[in-house]
Write a protein that holds these residues in place. Structure first.
Motif, PDB file in Angstrom:
ATOM      1  N   ASP A   1      -6.935 -31.466   6.115  1.00 37.25           N
ATOM      2  CA  ASP A   1      -8.396 -31.275   6.572  1.00 37.25           C
ATOM      3  C   ASP A   1      -8.854 -32.758   6.272  1.00 37.25           C
ATOM      4  O   ASP A   1      -9.440 -32.867   5.488  1.00 37.25           O
ATOM      5  N   ASN A   2      -9.020 -33.410   7.622  1.00 33.78           N
ATOM      6  CA  ASN A   2      -9.637 -34.722   7.153  1.00 33.78           C
ATOM      7  C   ASN A   2     -11.407 -34.808   6.730  1.00 33.78           C
ATOM      8  O   ASN A   2     -11.517 -35.340   6.118  1.00 33.78           O
ATOM      9  N   ALA A   3     -11.943 -33.599   7.067  1.00 33.26           N
ATOM     10  CA  ALA A   3     -13.311 -33.688   6.561  1.00 33.26           C
ATOM     11  C   ALA A   3     -13.396 -33.275   5.281  1.00 33.26           C
ATOM     12  O   ALA A   3     -14.512 -33.653   4.518  1.00 33.26           O
ATOM     13  N   LYS A   4     -12.131 -32.642   4.744  1.00 31.87           N
ATOM     14  CA  LYS A   4     -12.397 -32.383   3.284  1.00 31.87           C
ATOM     15  C   LYS A   4     -11.469 -33.319   2.506  1.00 31.87           C
ATOM     16  O   LYS A   4     -11.587 -33.140   1.357  1.00 31.87           O
ATOM     17  N   ASN A   5     -10.834 -34.212   2.833  1.00 29.17           N
ATOM     18  CA  ASN A   5     -10.004 -35.085   2.364  1.00 29.17           C
ATOM     19  C   ASN A   5      -9.037 -34.465   1.692  1.00 29.17           C
ATOM     20  O   ASN A   5      -8.839 -34.659   0.336  1.00 29.17           O
TER      21      ASN A   5
ATOM     22  N   GLN B   1     -13.428 -45.527  -7.929  1.00 27.38           N
ATOM     23  CA  GLN B   1     -12.491 -44.806  -8.325  1.00 27.38           C
ATOM     24  C   GLN B   1     -12.043 -43.753  -7.678  1.00 27.38           C
ATOM     25  O   GLN B   1     -13.074 -42.974  -6.808  1.00 27.38           O
ATOM     26  N   VAL B   2     -10.896 -43.330  -7.265  1.00 29.05           N
ATOM     27  CA  VAL B   2     -10.411 -42.224  -6.675  1.00 29.05           C
ATOM     28  C   VAL B   2      -9.700 -41.193  -7.488  1.00 29.05           C
ATOM     29  O   VAL B   2      -8.947 -41.635  -8.245  1.00 29.05           O
ATOM     30  N   HIS B   3      -9.841 -39.825  -7.297  1.00 27.84           N
ATOM     31  CA  HIS B   3      -9.315 -38.735  -7.993  1.00 27.84           C
ATOM     32  C   HIS B   3      -8.465 -37.905  -6.945  1.00 27.84           C
ATOM     33  O   HIS B   3      -9.091 -37.577  -5.732  1.00 27.84           O
TER      34      HIS B   3
ATOM     35  N   SER C   1     -14.553 -43.222  -4.176  1.00 21.59           N
ATOM     36  CA  SER C   1     -15.034 -44.051  -3.591  1.00 21.59           C
ATOM     37  C   SER C   1     -13.853 -44.321  -2.213  1.00 21.59           C
ATOM     38  O   SER C   1     -12.933 -45.300  -2.433  1.00 21.59           O
ATOM     39  N   ILE C   2     -14.153 -43.648  -1.272  1.00 25.80           N
ATOM     40  CA  ILE C   2     -13.154 -43.450  -0.286  1.00 25.80           C
ATOM     41  C   ILE C   2     -13.663 -43.802   1.065  1.00 25.80           C
ATOM     42  O   ILE C   2     -14.643 -43.463   1.486  1.00 25.80           O
TER      43      ILE C   2
ATOM     44  N   VAL D   1      -2.369 -42.637   0.255  1.00 24.73           N
ATOM     45  CA  VAL D   1      -2.672 -44.008   0.545  1.00 24.73           C
ATOM     46  C   VAL D   1      -3.844 -44.179   0.980  1.00 24.73           C
ATOM     47  O   VAL D   1      -4.322 -43.516   2.180  1.00 24.73           O
ATOM     48  N   ILE D   2      -4.903 -44.835   0.141  1.00 23.62           N
ATOM     49  CA  ILE D   2      -6.335 -44.663   0.551  1.00 23.62           C
ATOM     50  C   ILE D   2      -6.896 -46.126   0.392  1.00 23.62           C
ATOM     51  O   ILE D   2      -6.569 -46.975  -0.328  1.00 23.62           O
TER      52      ILE D   2
END
Length: 120
Positions: A72-76, A1-3, A27-28, A98-99
């Motif tokens: 910031d890709n490291a922090k999503n 699940q993604v939030h 869950s990315i 879009v994940i």
């Protein structure tokens, strides 16, 4: 699940600035693109700005030169710096991402929205 959790909206005077943030969690596997949309009362939701994992950006004509999207890709996390705000920028701003939760499976996710009001 993604939030997706947004923050940074509020009330600002014309000509002012605001910075929106949106953090993705869950869950990315990977994030392809993140962006911002907005919806004003009585209007359809419209794209404001989008940024890909590679850093390519696209803006609505109405915000070019005033808004800047970054991530910031490291922090999503994706940010929207909004300068020189106008009353017509008033809307609920929604984060979109879009994940991939696993290789090859892309899904589209939305945040809950944050209100931006530009008024004197």
């Amino acid at each position: 699940q993604v939030h997706l959790v947004e923050s940074g909206g509020g009330l600002v005077q014309p000509g002012g600035s605001l910075r929106l943030s949106c953090a993705a969690s869950g869950s990315i596997f990977s994030i392809y693109a993140m962006g911002w949309y907005r919806q004003a009362p009585g209007k359809q939701r419209e794209l404001v700005a989008i940024i890909t994992s590679g850093g390519s950006t696209n803006y609505a004509d109405s915000v070019k030169g005033r808004f800047t999207i970054s991530r910031d890709n490291a922090k999503n996390t994706v940010y929207l710096q909004m300068n020189s705000l106008k009353p017509e920028d008033t809307a609920v701003y929604y984060c979109n991402a879009v994940i991939a939760v696993r290789p090859g499976q892309l899904n589209n996710y939305w945040g809950q929205g944050t209100q931006v009001t530009v008024s004197s």
